[in-house]
Write an enzyme that holds these catalytic residues in place. Structure first.
Site, PDB file in Angstrom:
ATOM      1  N   HIS A 156       0.712  -1.864   0.102  1.00 41.20           N
ATOM      2  CA  HIS A 156       0.166   0.253  -0.095  1.00 41.20           C
ATOM      3  C   HIS A 156       0.710   0.814  -0.288  1.00 41.20           C
ATOM      4  O   HIS A 156      -0.019   2.522  -0.259  1.00 41.20           O
ATOM      5  CB  HIS A 156      -0.873  -0.103   0.723  1.00 41.20           C
ATOM      6  CG  HIS A 156      -1.873  -1.404   1.549  1.00 41.20           C
ATOM      7  ND1 HIS A 156      -3.225  -0.683   0.588  1.00 41.20           N
ATOM      8  CD2 HIS A 156      -1.887  -2.093   1.521  1.00 41.20           C
ATOM      9  CE1 HIS A 156      -3.609  -1.782   0.786  1.00 41.20           C
ATOM     10  NE2 HIS A 156      -2.811  -2.555   1.144  1.00 41.20           N
ATOM     11  N   ASP A 364       3.754   9.334  -0.964  1.00 41.09           N
ATOM     12  CA  ASP A 364       2.725   8.370  -0.590  1.00 41.09           C
ATOM     13  C   ASP A 364       2.360   7.256  -1.899  1.00 41.09           C
ATOM     14  O   ASP A 364       2.514   7.472  -2.636  1.00 41.09           O
ATOM     15  CB  ASP A 364       0.917   9.516  -0.292  1.00 41.09           C
ATOM     16  CG  ASP A 364       0.435   9.264   0.790  1.00 41.09           C
ATOM     17  OD1 ASP A 364       0.949   8.088   1.223  1.00 41.09           O
ATOM     18  OD2 ASP A 364       0.013  10.180   0.982  1.00 41.09           O
TER      19      ASP A 364
END
Length: 462
Positions: A156, A364
């Protein structure tokens, strides 16, 4: 039909209100309801002595199974290797990365315990899906125990460039362990390319067609599967009574001023200090906007026991106080800085009230706030998304106003541009953004990965 066994660090309670469930939980719970199976992970609680006792919970067609960890496990595996070694390193912050032998041994011990404890729950035809940086070596531990099922892994967060990964003392063993899986998924092509660069340069790996990658006698499929949000549900939330109430609260408190909103965990990867600096530059460079705009930064604390996070909070407290002291007037405060979280339907209303969504992480894996902001907008009067070029979401949302979050000037210029953007341009940009957010939602991501795992031939080898 094969069942699904999901393994992650934390498990979403089946009794949690749907409004408090994140997109990942919604997707995985839906997949588990469809296929049957179990979601296994850590309870979030500690125990004096690890026993392997499993706490089962059933509801809404889903079974969850959680275990308690010893305090030492929590310190070394979670607070240590996961969040003080892998997290900063994988977010390109080698300056904050801590390399401690106790951390790595705790990480290995907990992954071994996970494998041994979940083993009796895995049936011969189950698909096993392991999630995130907490459990990179879990597939290898399952193989050691004789598990022959198809096992997938999804990361992730970003995958770091090879030059950074080489600083990790156990980098080779970590990457080799990933070849125990059958399918490995990354958020973006950039992260996948970095993984392949390491594999070909350090492990003499061979990259074939259609994502097949071979190291030694193991061949895996490496794919890009960007995660989305539960778009339809979030759009409904933006029109709920709770969202309308929070939107009206924002309008009433704004007294005609334009709202710029940021919603982030209190984490150095989110670039909050840089965001404050960019907003400060905007106030200094555009005195005509003072008193006509304000910024709301919602930043719930995270990992408060880690020193770095305490330093972040102290720094942001100082910056917000200084900026407000410099620019506030008797009837206007330029920054509202809030250290608490809010329910998702309340956030949806705040997003809809905001003329600008400021989503500017330094790095991110994806950033789902960007997609939530888009989904919450009024189609007839949408706001403008300002998005960091270093967020994984930038690859899917090129019609946002993309910025370099390290540059205060770019941030300032982007805010000014967003506030002055004509309605026709705002609508044209939003329509392209929402089209992607709707098409590539969290269920699309879930089905994409599971389909790839199901399609892997049995016992893929070189």
């Amino acid at each position: 039909m094969s069942r699904l066994v999901v393994i992650s660090n934390r498990v979403q309670s089946v009794d949690a209100p749907s409004g408090n469930q994140g997109g990942l939980a919604v997707a995985l719970l839906a997949a588990l309801r469809e296929k049957g199976g179990v979601w296994f992970g850590w309870s979030g609680e500690t125990t004096e002595t690890f026993t392997g006792h499993i706490n089962f919970q059933q509801g809404k067609g889903v079974t969850t199974a959680t275990i308690d960890l010893e305090e030492q496990d929590f310190d070394e595996y979670y607070n240590g290797y996961a969040n003080r070694t892998l997290w900063p390193l994988f977010h390109y912050r080698i300056d904050l990365t801590e390399f401690e032998r106790d951390f790595s041994s705790g990480y290995a011990r907990v992954n071994k315990r996970f494998a041994e404890t979940v083993l009796p729950l895995i049936e011969p035809d189950d698909l096993v899906w392991v999630h995130d940086y907490h459990h990179v070596p879990l597939g290898r531990e399952l193989r050691k125990l004789g598990v022959e099922n198809k096992i997938g892994f999804f990361l992730h967060i970003p995958w770091p460039p090879m030059a950074m990964l080489l600083s990790l003392p156990s980098h080779r063993a970590l990457v080799e362990s990933m070849f125990a899986y059958d399918v490995v998924g990354f958020q973006t092509q950039d992260w996948l390319d970095s993984f392949l660069h390491y594999v070909t340069s350090q492990l003499d790996g061979v990259v074939g067609e259609d994502g097949w990658v071979t190291v030694g006698d193991r061949t895996i499929k490496a794919i890009t599967t960007p995660i989305g949000i539960e778009t339809a549900d979030f759009e409904k939330s933006a029109n709920s009574d709770a969202a309308r109430h929070s939107k009206e609260r924002m309008y009433m408190s704004a007294t005609g001023r334009s709202l710029i909103v940021g919603v982030d965990r209190l984490d150095y990867s989110k670039g909050l200090a840089e965001r404050f600096a960019g907003y400060e530059r905007f106030l200094g460079s555009h005195p005509d906007h003072r008193g006509l705009v304000y910024m709301l930064q919602i930043a719930p604390p995270s990992r408060e026991k880690v020193d770095t996070y305490q330093e972040i909070r102290a720094n942001l407290d100082s910056m917000s106080g200084r900026i407000n002291g410099e620019y506030s007037d008797i009837d206007w405060t330029p920054i509202r800085y809030v250290n608490q979280g809010f329910p998702r339907d309340v956030l949806a209303g705040i997003y809809r009230a905001a003329r600008v969504g400021l989503v500017t992480p330094l790095r991110d894996g994806m950033n789902l706030v960007a997609k939530e902001y888009v989904a919450a907008q009024d189609p007839e009067d949408p706001g403008v998304l300002i998005l960091s070029q270093f967020a994984g979401a930038a690859a899917q949302l090129p019609d946002a106003v993309l910025v370099n979050p390290y540059s205060p000037e770019e941030m300032s210029d982007a805010i000014a541009r967003a506030l002055k953007m004509p309605l026709a341009e705002r609508k044209a940009r939003w329509e392209k953004l929402i089209d992607n957010v709707r098409k590539e939602d969290v269920m699309w991501w879930c089905e994409l990965f599971i389909t790839a795992l199901e399609a892997v031939p049995e016992h893929v080898e070189a």
